[in-house]
Motif scaffolding. Structure first.
Motif, PDB file in Angstrom:
ATOM      1  N   UNK A 118       2.751   7.335  -5.464  1.00 51.94           N
ATOM      2  CA  UNK A 118       3.543   7.938  -6.494  1.00 51.94           C
ATOM      3  C   UNK A 118       4.739   8.557  -5.597  1.00 51.94           C
ATOM      4  N   UNK A 119       4.460   9.667  -4.782  1.00 51.23           N
ATOM      5  CA  UNK A 119       5.392  10.606  -3.942  1.00 51.23           C
ATOM      6  C   UNK A 119       6.450   9.839  -3.366  1.00 51.23           C
ATOM      7  N   UNK A 120       6.095   8.789  -2.784  1.00 48.88           N
ATOM      8  CA  UNK A 120       6.952   7.828  -2.087  1.00 48.88           C
ATOM      9  C   UNK A 120       8.095   6.921  -2.912  1.00 48.88           C
ATOM     10  N   UNK A 121       7.357   6.639  -4.230  1.00 45.66           N
ATOM     11  CA  UNK A 121       8.199   5.973  -5.066  1.00 45.66           C
ATOM     12  C   UNK A 121       9.129   7.034  -5.990  1.00 45.66           C
ATOM     13  N   UNK A 122       8.679   8.327  -6.226  1.00 42.42           N
ATOM     14  CA  UNK A 122       9.732   9.261  -6.316  1.00 42.42           C
ATOM     15  C   UNK A 122      10.812   9.643  -5.736  1.00 42.42           C
ATOM     16  N   UNK A 123      10.418   9.635  -4.363  1.00 44.27           N
ATOM     17  CA  UNK A 123      11.435   9.948  -3.441  1.00 44.27           C
ATOM     18  C   UNK A 123      12.701   8.711  -3.321  1.00 44.27           C
ATOM     19  N   UNK A 124      12.123   7.532  -3.221  1.00 46.10           N
ATOM     20  CA  UNK A 124      13.034   6.612  -3.193  1.00 46.10           C
ATOM     21  C   UNK A 124      13.985   6.186  -4.290  1.00 46.10           C
ATOM     22  N   UNK A 161       0.998  -1.350   0.178  1.00 48.00           N
ATOM     23  CA  UNK A 161      -0.142  -0.027  -0.074  1.00 48.00           C
ATOM     24  C   UNK A 161       0.852   1.174   0.145  1.00 48.00           C
ATOM     25  N   UNK A 162       1.844   1.065   0.777  1.00 52.35           N
ATOM     26  CA  UNK A 162       2.961   2.436   0.797  1.00 52.35           C
ATOM     27  C   UNK A 162       3.416   2.601  -0.426  1.00 52.35           C
ATOM     28  N   UNK A 163       3.989   1.313  -1.077  1.00 48.61           N
ATOM     29  CA  UNK A 163       4.632   1.412  -2.366  1.00 48.61           C
ATOM     30  C   UNK A 163       3.844   1.752  -3.633  1.00 48.61           C
ATOM     31  N   UNK A 164       2.466   2.052  -3.594  1.00 48.02           N
ATOM     32  CA  UNK A 164       1.837   2.357  -4.580  1.00 48.02           C
ATOM     33  C   UNK A 164       1.709   3.943  -4.624  1.00 48.02           C
ATOM     34  N   UNK A 206       0.189  -9.025  -2.063  1.00 45.44           N
ATOM     35  CA  UNK A 206       1.255  -8.300  -2.539  1.00 45.44           C
ATOM     36  C   UNK A 206       1.520  -8.311  -4.135  1.00 45.44           C
ATOM     37  N   UNK A 207       1.370  -9.530  -4.786  1.00 43.10           N
ATOM     38  CA  UNK A 207       1.527  -9.607  -6.214  1.00 43.10           C
ATOM     39  C   UNK A 207       0.537  -8.917  -6.928  1.00 43.10           C
ATOM     40  N   UNK A 208      -0.718  -9.097  -6.378  1.00 42.37           N
ATOM     41  CA  UNK A 208      -2.002  -8.329  -7.042  1.00 42.37           C
ATOM     42  C   UNK A 208      -1.678  -6.733  -6.873  1.00 42.37           C
ATOM     43  N   UNK A 209      -1.187  -6.272  -5.818  1.00 42.80           N
ATOM     44  CA  UNK A 209      -0.979  -4.853  -5.759  1.00 42.80           C
ATOM     45  C   UNK A 209       0.149  -4.467  -6.589  1.00 42.80           C
ATOM     46  N   UNK A 210       1.243  -5.177  -6.365  1.00 41.44           N
ATOM     47  CA  UNK A 210       2.407  -4.705  -7.063  1.00 41.44           C
ATOM     48  C   UNK A 210       2.354  -4.607  -8.672  1.00 41.44           C
ATOM     49  N   UNK A 211       1.539  -5.629  -9.103  1.00 39.72           N
ATOM     50  CA  UNK A 211       1.416  -5.659 -10.766  1.00 39.72           C
ATOM     51  C   UNK A 211       0.152  -4.594 -11.108  1.00 39.72           C
ATOM     52  N   UNK A 212      -0.764  -4.556 -10.232  1.00 40.96           N
ATOM     53  CA  UNK A 212      -1.706  -3.739 -10.967  1.00 40.96           C
ATOM     54  C   UNK A 212      -1.813  -2.192 -10.634  1.00 40.96           C
ATOM     55  N   UNK A 213      -0.724  -1.684  -9.797  1.00 43.37           N
ATOM     56  CA  UNK A 213      -0.734  -0.484  -9.260  1.00 43.37           C
ATOM     57  C   UNK A 213      -0.390   0.617 -10.676  1.00 43.37           C
ATOM     58  N   UNK A 214      -0.765   1.860 -10.609  1.00 41.74           N
ATOM     59  CA  UNK A 214      -0.669   2.765 -11.614  1.00 41.74           C
ATOM     60  C   UNK A 214       0.911   3.077 -11.836  1.00 41.74           C
ATOM     61  N   UNK A 225       4.888  -3.694 -11.299  1.00 45.56           N
ATOM     62  CA  UNK A 225       5.918  -4.693 -11.544  1.00 45.56           C
ATOM     63  C   UNK A 225       5.669  -5.361 -12.917  1.00 45.56           C
ATOM     64  N   UNK A 226       6.712  -4.890 -13.756  1.00 46.43           N
ATOM     65  CA  UNK A 226       6.653  -5.851 -15.245  1.00 46.43           C
ATOM     66  C   UNK A 226       8.323  -6.348 -15.364  1.00 46.43           C
TER      67      UNK A 226
END
Ligand code: C5P
Length: 228
Positions: free
Chosen positions: A111-117, A106-109, A185-193, A197-198
């Protein structure tokens, strides 16, 4: 000097981190476990109780806190591993809990957190060379990495490995709970915008359903040699 980056992506519990550590050791590179960074931010949210009374993550509050979250990997001379520190505290053990595992995707989806990391991860490229493992290393963080591996295994095999690992660490958990966490986690990781995960187009896929750790390591080292 161009950074030498080996990108190792793939699903949860494929053994990416253990494999990446060994690859880094074999090549004299530094290992960076980006999952530990997302887990550390999730742990911070739990530690600071950034959750609503219904248990929902307070996304805005967490995003506002990003500048107060100082993440560093420090070498632990006893284990020989680079372990994650948040604001000076070693939280390598804490981030492996089921509580963190249940919140991290949930944290990893966000966008601001992803950009920062991702920015921090790019700053970690150095002259020695790095082996970085995660979900978006070959696709987003280092799209020009000369070697990209996409590690995969069936959900059942991954759940069994994770279950065995947790039980051997004394964690009281059922197989069904572990399998549910992996599937969710697979579902959230592959379906997040944001950076789902690809497999990057130029990544080499390694399915280790029928390989032990040593066989996986040798397969990956052979691919690196061929690409190098
Ligand atoms: O690799 P690990 O299982 O520790 O990663 C925990 C979680 O962090 C993943 O399930 C995923 O949601 C997230 N993650 C990510 N991008 C990365 C690394 C991890 O979204 N590069």
């Amino acid at each position: 000097m161009t950074p030498k980056v080996i990108a190792i992506d793939g699903h949860s519990s494929t053994g990416k981190s253990s494999l990446s550590k060994k690859v880094a050791l074999a090549l004299g590179f530094i290992h960076v476990d980006t999952g530990a960074m997302y887990r550390a931010v999730a742990w911070y949210a739990l530690d600071k109780n950034l959750l609503s009374s219904e248990g929902e993550l307070l996304v805005d509050k967490l995003v506002e806190s990003l500048d107060d979250i100082n993440l560093k990997f420090e070498l632990n001379p006893n284990s020989g591993n680079r372990e994650i520190h948040l604001n000076g505290q070693n939280i390598e053990g804490e981030i492996r809990s089921m509580e963190v595992a249940n919140l991290v995707s949930t944290v990893a989806k966000i966008p601001e957190i992803r950009e920062h990391l991702v920015k921090l991860q790019r700053q970690m490229a150095n002259e020695v060379g790095i082996v970085m493992d995660g979900r978006d290393i070959g696709s987003v963080v280092f799209p020009d990495a000369p070697v990209k591996i996409f590690l995969t295994a069936s959900a059942k095999v991954r759940a069994q490995r994770r279950y065995d690992e947790l039980r051997s660490n004394g964690v009281e958990i059922t197989f069904d709970e572990v399998e549910e966490n992996i599937n969710s986690r697979d579902a959230i990781d592959t379906q997040r915008s944001a950076s789902p995960l690809v497999k990057a187009e130029d990544a080499v896929e390694v399915n280790n359903d029928h390989m032990n750790q040593e066989e996986t390591l040798q397969t990956v080292l052979k691919i690196i040699k061929e690409k190098g």
